[in-house]
Design a protein around this motif. Structure first.
Motif, PDB file in Angstrom:
ATOM      1  N   VAL A 179      -4.033  -9.400   1.295  1.00 45.97           N
ATOM      2  CA  VAL A 179      -2.652  -9.513   1.768  1.00 45.97           C
ATOM      3  C   VAL A 179      -1.921  -8.181   1.568  1.00 45.97           C
ATOM      4  CG1 VAL A 179      -0.428 -10.662   1.375  1.00 45.97           C
ATOM      5  CG2 VAL A 179      -2.530 -12.015   1.450  1.00 45.97           C
ATOM      6  N   ALA A 180      -2.078  -7.570   0.399  1.00 46.90           N
ATOM      7  CA  ALA A 180      -1.438  -6.275   0.135  1.00 46.90           C
ATOM      8  C   ALA A 180      -1.977  -5.205   1.077  1.00 46.90           C
ATOM      9  CB  ALA A 180      -1.650  -5.864  -1.315  1.00 46.90           C
ATOM     10  N   ALA A 187      -0.167  -2.930   8.212  1.00 45.73           N
ATOM     11  CA  ALA A 187       0.847  -3.352   9.178  1.00 45.73           C
ATOM     12  C   ALA A 187       1.998  -2.361   9.239  1.00 45.73           C
ATOM     13  CB  ALA A 187       1.353  -4.747   8.818  1.00 45.73           C
ATOM     14  N   ALA A 188       2.382  -1.822   8.086  1.00 44.18           N
ATOM     15  CA  ALA A 188       3.457  -0.823   8.067  1.00 44.18           C
ATOM     16  C   ALA A 188       3.028   0.451   8.790  1.00 44.18           C
ATOM     17  CB  ALA A 188       3.857  -0.508   6.633  1.00 44.18           C
ATOM     18  N   THR A 240      11.851  -0.318   5.058  1.00 39.43           N
ATOM     19  CA  THR A 240      11.086  -0.700   6.240  1.00 39.43           C
ATOM     20  C   THR A 240       9.710  -0.081   6.219  1.00 39.43           C
ATOM     21  OG1 THR A 240      12.058   1.125   7.457  1.00 39.43           O
ATOM     22  CG2 THR A 240      13.134  -1.023   7.683  1.00 39.43           C
ATOM     23  N   GLY A 241       9.187   0.159   5.076  1.00 41.09           N
ATOM     24  CA  GLY A 241       7.827   0.680   5.001  1.00 41.09           C
ATOM     25  C   GLY A 241       7.782   2.146   4.619  1.00 41.09           C
ATOM     26  N   SER A 242       8.466   2.532   3.553  1.00 39.22           N
ATOM     27  CA  SER A 242       8.442   3.920   3.117  1.00 39.22           C
ATOM     28  C   SER A 242       7.022   4.308   2.733  1.00 39.22           C
ATOM     29  CB  SER A 242       9.379   4.125   1.923  1.00 39.22           C
ATOM     30  OG  SER A 242       8.828   3.546   0.760  1.00 39.22           O
ATOM     31  N   THR A 243       6.755   5.603   2.735  1.00 42.13           N
ATOM     32  CA  THR A 243       5.412   6.059   2.388  1.00 42.13           C
ATOM     33  C   THR A 243       5.062   5.696   0.953  1.00 42.13           C
ATOM     34  OG1 THR A 243       6.317   8.246   1.860  1.00 42.13           O
ATOM     35  CG2 THR A 243       5.389   7.945   4.060  1.00 42.13           C
ATOM     36  N   ASP A 274       9.435  -6.012   8.196  1.00 43.07           N
ATOM     37  CA  ASP A 274       9.591  -5.521   6.830  1.00 43.07           C
ATOM     38  C   ASP A 274       8.324  -5.808   6.037  1.00 43.07           C
ATOM     39  OD1 ASP A 274      10.416  -4.625   4.430  1.00 43.07           O
ATOM     40  OD2 ASP A 274      11.797  -6.272   4.040  1.00 43.07           O
ATOM     41  N   VAL A 275       7.561  -4.760   5.757  1.00 41.82           N
ATOM     42  CA  VAL A 275       6.323  -4.921   5.020  1.00 41.82           C
ATOM     43  C   VAL A 275       6.338  -4.139   3.726  1.00 41.82           C
ATOM     44  CG1 VAL A 275       4.958  -5.405   7.044  1.00 41.82           C
ATOM     45  CG2 VAL A 275       5.202  -3.054   6.283  1.00 41.82           C
TER      46      VAL A 275
END
Length: 195
Positions: A166-167, A173-174, A13-16, A4-5
């Motif tokens: 980090v962001a 990562a997503a 779970t990583g929407s656009t 989960d990013v």
């Protein structure tokens, strides 16, 4: 392993929209932070104004509205609020305001970042870290504006730059399906920690 990013929603779970927002926040924080550190010769925080206006301000605000449309209240609140922060900061850059007024502005948005850090779902570790680093950066900048000196502003720049990294990593990562947390391993019988 938890992948989960997203920028906040426990079910996301990583929407656009979330990925776009993380990229925009990462780039803006990185440019803003590096400008304050003065680590790049000739680069100052004023050089981040255009990026803060369009990428940090407009893009984050639009991403926030899209997140609201997707019924993701946390991400919508985070991105809309941070879009307002960056747009307002960029619009006021270069204007003559008192140091106390600038410090108050930064302090108020530091409180917004703190709320976001505390309100982020526990599963969104990178999101919490980004907002916590932003909180520290804005708090240090506020104290610097109130008369704390250039050393605090430089330290704030480093916190902002790390928050941007980090962001940016969370968004990458997503997209690349990289892990965002280390796998947890319970220590069993006969297992000792070294170090």
């Amino acid at each position: 392993m938890d992948n989960d990013v997203a920028a906040g929603s426990a079910g996301s779970t990583g929407s656009t929209t979330s990925i776009l927002g993380q990229l925009a926040l990462g780039l803006t924080l990185l440019a803003f932070g590096l400008g304050h550190t003065r680590v790049v010769d000739g680069l100052t925080e004023a050089d981040a104004v255009s990026l803060a206006t369009y990428v940090g301000g407009v893009t984050l605000f639009v991403a926030g509205l899209l997140a609201f449309r997707e019924r993701d209240a946390f991400t919508g609140t985070a991105y809309s609020g941070l879009g307002a922060l960056w747009f307002t900061w960029a619009a006021g850059a270069g204007d003559t305001v008192s140091d106390n007024a600038a410090g108050l502005f930064l302090l108020l948005f530091a409180l917004v970042a703190l709320s976001l850090a505390l309100g982020a779902p526990a599963s969104a570790t990178l999101t919490r870290a980004t907002y916590a680093l932003l909180f520290v950066a804005l708090l240090l900048l506020a104290v610097s504006e109130f008369g704390g000196g250039a050393a605090l502003a430089k330290a704030a720049g480093w916190f902002a730059a790390v928050g941007g990294l980090v962001a940016w990593y969370a968004a990458t990562a997503a997209l690349a399906h990289w892990p965002t947390v280390l796998p947890k391993r319970a220590a069993g019988r006969g297992v000792t920690a070294t170090g």
